[in-house]
Motif scaffolding. Structure first.
Motif, PDB file in Angstrom:
ATOM      1  N   TYR A   5       3.794  -6.263  -4.903  1.00 32.31           N
ATOM      2  CA  TYR A   5       2.832  -5.036  -4.894  1.00 32.31           C
ATOM      3  C   TYR A   5       1.579  -5.261  -3.778  1.00 32.31           C
ATOM      4  O   TYR A   5       0.840  -4.507  -3.853  1.00 32.31           O
ATOM      5  N   HIS A   6       1.921  -6.240  -2.804  1.00 32.11           N
ATOM      6  CA  HIS A   6       0.940  -6.247  -1.952  1.00 32.11           C
ATOM      7  C   HIS A   6       1.480  -6.552  -0.693  1.00 32.11           C
ATOM      8  O   HIS A   6       1.589  -7.367  -0.092  1.00 32.11           O
ATOM      9  N   ILE A   7       1.623  -5.339   0.059  1.00 37.52           N
ATOM     10  CA  ILE A   7       2.475  -5.226   1.342  1.00 37.52           C
ATOM     11  C   ILE A   7       1.663  -4.223   2.242  1.00 37.52           C
ATOM     12  O   ILE A   7       1.051  -3.154   1.836  1.00 37.52           O
ATOM     13  N   HIS A   8       1.212  -4.749   3.417  1.00 38.94           N
ATOM     14  CA  HIS A   8       0.268  -4.129   4.374  1.00 38.94           C
ATOM     15  C   HIS A   8       1.164  -3.352   5.409  1.00 38.94           C
ATOM     16  O   HIS A   8       2.338  -3.263   5.291  1.00 38.94           O
ATOM     17  N   THR A   9       0.542  -2.298   6.360  1.00 39.49           N
ATOM     18  CA  THR A   9       1.165  -1.823   7.261  1.00 39.49           C
ATOM     19  C   THR A   9       0.570  -2.126   8.547  1.00 39.49           C
ATOM     20  O   THR A   9      -0.513  -2.768   8.578  1.00 39.49           O
ATOM     21  N   TRP A  10       1.145  -1.595   9.655  1.00 38.51           N
ATOM     22  CA  TRP A  10       0.310  -1.682  11.007  1.00 38.51           C
ATOM     23  C   TRP A  10      -1.046  -1.038  10.981  1.00 38.51           C
ATOM     24  O   TRP A  10      -1.760  -1.414  12.069  1.00 38.51           O
ATOM     25  N   ARG A  11      -1.096  -0.082  10.199  1.00 39.94           N
ATOM     26  CA  ARG A  11      -2.364   0.514  10.278  1.00 39.94           C
ATOM     27  C   ARG A  11      -3.777  -0.197  10.120  1.00 39.94           C
ATOM     28  O   ARG A  11      -4.716   0.274  10.461  1.00 39.94           O
ATOM     29  N   CYS A  12      -3.623  -1.365   9.563  1.00 39.52           N
ATOM     30  CA  CYS A  12      -4.785  -2.076   9.096  1.00 39.52           C
ATOM     31  C   CYS A  12      -5.306  -3.025  10.431  1.00 39.52           C
ATOM     32  O   CYS A  12      -6.278  -3.497  10.427  1.00 39.52           O
TER      33      CYS A  12
END
Length: 275
Positions: A5-12
């Protein structure tokens, strides 16, 4: 159930890879469910940093739309989550903003103590002259205030203050006990975040002693890799599941539409989910 449940994306601004690549990695590794939880725009909370570490305000709607589009092609459930910095004094604004969006769950995290992003490697030097005992006291006091705010479904990387392996001179058992008491009263979920095994401390967030306290008093847990690259999806979750089982957990929390459901902890996992 094995979920991430803890996945990031390039937007950060400090992650890489396309969202479809994260999903493909999860499907390849046999995860039952995933959730994207990229960093909520700090700019919307009145924080302006020289080096951005979250989405920009004008990217939030695009992020939500991208998750919704991915849900249509995925072979597993893909949840829309978000990781939000808890900022003392901004509770009302945070609540007003979050209620405008259809998040399945909201992770509350603390990365700042006053003006110090103590999780950022660029600012690690401050640990050398900081009062570590005081830092731990201040950090966990903020965790308790965050839990009491009622704004969040999940506490992110609960003891991340240990990330760079700086520990108090005195015992911090009392902080663990008091924090767990407040978390239980707030009925908030704790994530077992496997990224600590990839950090200098080489220990998950939270550690086993903290998790044992959570289990003793019935605080629910969920799981997350804190992936910032596609290959990190699911990383360490098999090991995490084995630790939860050893401690006595039999269930993990899943979320949909802001509602928590407890699912059986799955130990029979695909061998390509790394230990």
């Amino acid at each position: 159930m094995m979920l991430d449940y803890h996945i990031h994306t390039w937007r950060c601004c400090h992650a890489s890879g396309e969202m479809r690549e994260y999903l493909a990695e999860a499907e390849k590794k046999g995860l039952a469910e995933i959730g994207f939880a990229d960093h909520f725009p700090l700019g919307m909370l009145g924080v302006d940093l020289d080096e951005p570490v979250s989405m920009q305000p004008d990217e939030l709607d695009e992020y939500i739309a991208d998750v919704h589009a991915l849900q249509k092609s995925a072979s597993i459930p893909v949840r829309l989550g978000v990781e939000v910095d808890y900022l003392p004094g901004q509770e009302e604004l945070t609540a007003q903003l979050l209620q405008q969006y259809p998040f399945d769950y909201v992770i509350g995290s603390i990365h700042f103590v006053k003006d110090w992003d103590f999780t950022h490697p660029d600012y690690i030097k401050r640990y050398e002259w900081a009062d570590i005992d005081k830092l731990y006291e201040e950090y966990f006091a903020e965790v308790c205030r965050m839990a009491k705010s009622g704004l969040f479904d999940i506490v992110g990387h609960l003891d991340v203050v240990k990330k760079f392996s700086f520990f108090p001179r005195k015992s911090w058992d009392h902080l663990v006990e008091e924090t767990c008491r407040i978390l239980k009263e707030a009925d908030i979920c704790v994530e077992l975040n496997s990224s600590g095994w990839r950090a200098p401390v080489r220990e998950a967030y939270p550690g086993e002693a903290f998790l044992a306290q959570c289990q003793d008093i019935g605080i629910p847990v969920t799981m997350g890799s804190d992936a910032h690259r596609p290959k990190e999806v699911g990383c360490g979750l098999r090991r995490a599941a084995l630790i939860l089982d050893k401690i006595g957990f039999t269930e993990v929390a899943s979320f949909a539409g802001g509602k928590r459901t407890m699912r059986p902890l799955e130990l029979t996992v695909e061998p390509n989910i790394s230990l």
